[in-house]
Write an enzyme that holds these catalytic residues in place. Structure first.
Site, PDB file in Angstrom:
ATOM      1  N   CYS B  87     -77.587  16.417  -5.572  1.00 28.80           N
ATOM      2  CA  CYS B  87     -77.284  15.956  -4.815  1.00 28.80           C
ATOM      3  C   CYS B  87     -77.050  16.580  -3.275  1.00 28.80           C
ATOM      4  CB  CYS B  87     -76.391  14.386  -5.076  1.00 28.80           C
ATOM      5  SG  CYS B  87     -77.027  12.837  -3.509  1.00 28.80           S
ATOM      6  N   HIS B 195     -79.059  12.551 -10.713  1.00 25.21           N
ATOM      7  CA  HIS B 195     -78.372  13.676 -10.739  1.00 25.21           C
ATOM      8  C   HIS B 195     -77.840  14.020 -12.712  1.00 25.21           C
ATOM      9  CE1 HIS B 195     -75.333  12.664  -7.531  1.00 25.21           C
ATOM     10  NE2 HIS B 195     -75.915  11.669  -7.278  1.00 25.21           N
ATOM     11  N   GLU B 197     -76.001  14.503 -13.750  1.00 25.82           N
ATOM     12  CA  GLU B 197     -74.759  15.550 -14.491  1.00 25.82           C
ATOM     13  C   GLU B 197     -73.711  12.993 -15.276  1.00 25.82           C
ATOM     14  OE1 GLU B 197     -75.192  15.309 -11.749  1.00 25.82           O
ATOM     15  OE2 GLU B 197     -73.919  14.256 -10.396  1.00 25.82           O
TER      16      GLU B 197
END
Lengths: 737, 223
Positions: B87, B195, B197
């Site tokens: 990002c 993302h 994560e």
């Protein structure tokens, strides 16, 4: 600078009444200076003093075994487990959002976040309850776009997920939108930090943005009376800086975790004045403030302007001298430009120094806690309907499937995905249930318990009958939590009403507060704080009375959580609570019209029994949650049973439908909104345990509604036969306004 | 095998702690790297997380590229060390010249947060060796400026060299050729808008993000 003389005109321009000015003369024992007059005027505004609402707010129950901090601080705090606590509050930014939607909403988010981290809690969620006018009017569309963008801009940047909320559309909010933002934080109990100085000699440290002229109260003054500079240099609207907001968030938490801070307060409304008076006053102490040391971003600001500035992202901390170096190092690390601006004194006075002289010397406690209080007159509006509401001729001819379609497509029921998508709903990686369900659910680091959050109010129902409308708001927030498996811990209320000086408007306000108090007390949900926003009126009239409720709850574990939607074919579905027998007070009735000018009043029978019905339902749901046998659960609210069943099909993670087994389906059963009613699903093998629990709660009515099927169709007798795909399309085809 | 992973925090980073959590979920050792510091120990991977570094007021990532921590990233990358930018981290790597192209405002001009389907375009890289070519991964996006842009020659070069690692199945932001993630020519620096994560645990909606972390583990095990 020569401060203007205090004349009756100047006093009046500060919004102070003659008797209020007399009280100032008594408190000071002399005439106030110009700066002091400004201090009194902002501290005694409704926003800071609650002078019109204090007597009413005393009605609210504020205590409970889980309450660690009730009203009166920056935010309320309730225990989540033996080690962790939840800090939460809702606050309005209505008028700024009407004038400048983007910045108004953004600074509203910034302000409520500061209230949370100031207490020592890390913000974990934002919730927005938004009340807009009818889309399609350019002025309304501008407000909607600006507010949504403003919330997104601030919340997304700061890295706090926006996970719940409500969006209501009604012409009642065409010119006066409501922006009610709630923030929720999590803290270790020992980190609870109050805005209360305790030790004279401690140092007062200012950090965050520099002070400018933005938001200075008293914009009616001619510029030459304030400073030599011109009015053009003064901004009427505060501007949010989410980057600074994020830095002061991290800096403040690091400061609190280091144990080097005695008290802390953010600067919101009335800026330095309010935070100085409150920090000193709460500790029954005083404070010396040296304005020349305050970082400034405009030149030649007067003491008056600096004390009344509402520049955003500013903090005031009280630090013991022996911890000052450590505290300053933390603040320097985060580049939030700290400055020592004064010290705590034991004389009880807020003494303000500027350019070598004393410009204000006022008693901190008296000014913050002994403001005038008004007991306003309340009078039921003459045109308030007392006769039973009668539906129009439509009730004989309207087809149930057409009614369901019109409700699913109604902006107030239709999916708000097009708004939610603009918010970061996942940052912090704890969002287990995001926006779209009745309540949101978060994991909490350090415990297996989960945090549930719900919010909302149906202002139409409050306009119908404020006592019951407000009770319904509390009940619905509680049911929304219970339906995801969380039990309510506490609530915050954001009371948005019209001009309290008009007895008819004050009547709505009073009845609504009485309603919140009644239901909160009955359900044993303490009110730990809130916000009052009055004078929400425009030339087109007052807004609908809107007591917005925000609620937090505790879910014991992931295994206790109930996800939205029916789960599996074969699931047995029941209604818990009384099925409706009238359309009074329903969204369908409002859309179709009836005998009275106001939206349909609620049914008298339902009003009388509502609180006990709700208490019994809560007790039953508590036991069902503990037994972990609910496969699905959904509160029946706007749109009634039919919409609730349609949504449970739509929300299902599987491809399922529903087949109803009631003998008949009239419009009242399908679309009535009596409150205290939920739809639950269980596995057939759990029927016996379910019955046992129901037997223990014989005061709750229940009805078997039908069964979840593998055929994706909502089939309710001859009344409704619609595919789930069609229902889904009706409810979610709009991708913008 | 335990890896050592440095995660940078800029003022304004807000996905740094999510990346910390992911590193810990993988069982790796975490080194927190403050923006004004440089690395003082060798690491296996540097992660540049999401957020709004320095407020992103000028242009996303435009200021972060000048930070001291980014000196460590350049040095680490020039030695062939692995770098993952997510990002805002992707935006920073582009601004820093470690990756080609740039990220514009989303074509719809609005911030978008939603789950997206990624298509693994290039399997076998350090960031995708745990996936097969064409495999779909469900990973969320959350950005206002994720519209990847590169000129035609640049695009051709990316494609010819197999540098396009992830594409969107349903382009959410107007990116050229639906690009969601690219790597440098050497294959040791990857930037992606989605993302991973955030997609590490079932209860949060899915675990497909682990494929990227598992791939990194695989790449380092081989090395």
């Amino acid at each position: 600078m020569n401060a203007p003389a205090i004349t009756p005109e100047i006093v009046a321009e500060h919004g102070l009444k003659p008797d209020e000015y007399q009280l100032i003369l008594e408190i000071l024992g002399r005439e106030p200076s110009f700066t002091e007059l400004g201090i009194f005027s902002v501290m005694w505004s409704e926003h800071c003093s609650y002078k019109n609402s204090k007597p009413l707010l005393k009605l609210l129950p504020t205590e409970g075994p889980d309450v660690l901090q009730g009203p009166g601080e920056n935010a309320g705090v309730v225990a989540l487990d033996d080690r962790l606590a939840v800090c939460f509050k809702m606050e309005s930014h209505n008028h700024p959002s009407a004038v400048e939607p983007f910045q108004g909403a953004a600074t509203g988010v910034g302000g409520i976040l500061r209230d949370i981290f100031t207490m020592g809690a890390r913000p974990v969620a934002l919730v927005d309850c938004l009340f807009f006018g009818t889309p399609g009017k350019p002025s309304v569309d501008r407000i909607i776009g600006g507010v949504v963008h403003g919330i997104a801009d601030y919340g997304n940047c700061v890295g706090v997920p926006t996970i719940a909320g409500q969006v209501t559309f009604s012409p009642a909010f065409d010119t006066n939108p409501l922006v009610n933002a709630m923030a929720v934080g999590v803290m270790r109990k020992e980190d609870l930090t109050l805005a209360k100085a305790r030790t004279p000699g401690n140092v007062v440290v200012y950090y965050g943005n520099a002070t400018g002229r933005d938001g200075v109260h008293g914009a009616t003054f001619a510029s030459e009376e304030l400073t030599e500079e011109t009015m053009e240099q003064r901004s009427a609207v505060q501007v949010g800086d989410p980057f600074m907001g994020k830095k002061i968030l991290e800096a403040t938490l690091e400061l609190i975790y280091s144990g080097s801070v005695e008290a802390i307060q953010d600067m919101g409304a009335a800026g330095l004045t309010c935070s100085g008076c409150e920090i000193a006053g709460r500790g029954r102490l005083g404070m010396r403030l040296e304005l020349d040391k305050v970082p400034q971003r405009a030149q030649n600001m007067s003491a008056y302007e600096m004390m009344l500035s509402e520049s955003q992202e500013r903090m005031l901390a009280v630090i013991p001298p022996n911890r000052l170096a450590e505290a300053m190092a933390i603040l320097e690390k985060w580049e939030v430009t700290p400055a020592v601006v004064g010290e705590v004194t034991n004389d009880g006075l807020l003494t303000v120094y500027h350019r070598g002289g004393v410009v204000a010397k006022v008693p901190a406690l008296k000014i913050s806690e002994e403001s005038p209080v008004y007991r306003r007159e309340a009078r039921q509006p003459k045109d308030f309907p007392t006769e039973p509401w009668v539906p129009g001729p439509w009730a004989g001819s309207l087809k149930a499937d057409q009614a369901l379609e019109s409700l699913l497509e109604d902006l107030n029921i239709h999916s708000k995905q097009w708004i939610h998508e603009q918010f970061d709903t996942q940052v912090q990686t704890n969002t287990v249930l995001g926006p779209g369900a009745g309540a949101a659910m978060l994991r909490v680091d350090g415990t297996t318990k989960l945090l549930g959050i719900s919010s909302g109010v149906d202002p139409m129902k409050v306009a119908c009958e404020p006592f019951t409308g407000a009770r319904m708001a509390v009940a619905e927030a509680a049911l929304n939590l219970l339906c995801v498996g969380a039990k309510p811990l506490g609530l915050t209320d954001n009371l948005n009403f019209g001009n309290p000086e008009k007895p008819e408007q004050f009547w709505f306000f009073r009845r609504a507060v009485e309603g919140i108090a009644d239901m909160a007390r009955a359900l044993v949900i303490p009110v730990t704080g809130g916000n009052v926003s009055l004078y929400n009126e425009s030339p087109t009239g007052p807004i609908w009375p809107t007591p917005t409720i925000g609620m937090v709850g505790r879910c014991e574990s992931l295994d206790h959580m109930i996800r939205p939607g029916f789960k599996n074919p074969g699931e047995l579905v029941f209604a818990l609570g009384e099925l409706p027998t009238s359309l009074a007070g329903s969204l369908l009735a409002f859309k179709q019209g009836g005998s009275s000018k106001l939206p349909a009043p609620l049914e008298a029978d339902g009003i009388a029994t509502f609180t006990p019905r709700m208490v019994a339902l809560q007790a039953l749901l508590n036991d069902l949650i503990d037994a972990r046998i609910l496969q699905s659960a959904q509160d029946v609210s706007e749109g009634g049973l039919a919409v609730a069943l349609a949504e449970q099909c739509i929300f299902s993670p599987a491809t399922v439908g529903f087949e109803g087994t009631l003998e008949s389906y009239d419009l009242a059963t399908l679309f009535g909104e009596p409150g205290a009613l939920v739809v639950v699903g269980i596995r057939p093998e759990d029927q016996e345990r379910f019955d046992e629990i129901l037997d223990r709660h014989s005061e709750v009515d229940y009805t078997e509604l039908g069964v979840v099927t593998d055929k994706p169709v909502l089939q309710l007798g001859d009344a409704i036969a619609m595919t789930v795909e069609a229902l889904q399309h009706m409810r979610s085809h709009r991708t913008h306004i | 095998m335990s890896l050592k992973v440095a995660v940078i925090t800029f003022p304004g980073s807000n996905c740094d702690q999510d990346m910390h959590r992911a590193v810990k979920l993988m069982g790796w050792d975490l080194v927190k790297l403050w923006h004004s510091d440089v690395l003082t120990e060798p690491v296996d991977l540097i992660a540049v997380p999401g957020g709004f570094s320095y407020g992103d007021y000028l242009r996303c990532g435009a200021l972060a590229r000048f930070s001291r921590a980014m000196e460590s990233v350049r040095e680490h990358a020039s030695r062939g060390g692995l770098v993952l930018g997510v990002c805002n981290g992707f935006q920073i790597l582009c601004e820093a010249g470690l990756l080609p192209g740039a990220l514009h405002r989303n074509s719809g001009l609005k911030f978008r947060c939603l789950w997206t389907d990624l298509v693994v375009k290039q399997a076998g890289t350090a960031f995708s060796n745990a996936a097969s070519a064409g495999q779909r991964l469900r990973v969320p996006i959350a950005h206002g400026e994720g519209n990847y842009f590169i000129d035609n020659d640049g695009l051709k070069s990316l494609q010819d060299n197999g540098q396009v690692v992830f594409e969107y199945a349903d382009n959410p932001n107007g990116s050229v050729a639906s690009i969601a993630g690219i790597m440098n020519r050497e294959g040791n620096v990857l930037g992606m808008m989605p993302h991973p994560e955030r997609a590490m645990e079932t209860e949060l909606g899915g675990v497909d993000g682990r494929v990227i972390f598992d791939s990194l583990m695989g790449a380092l095990a081989k090395a």
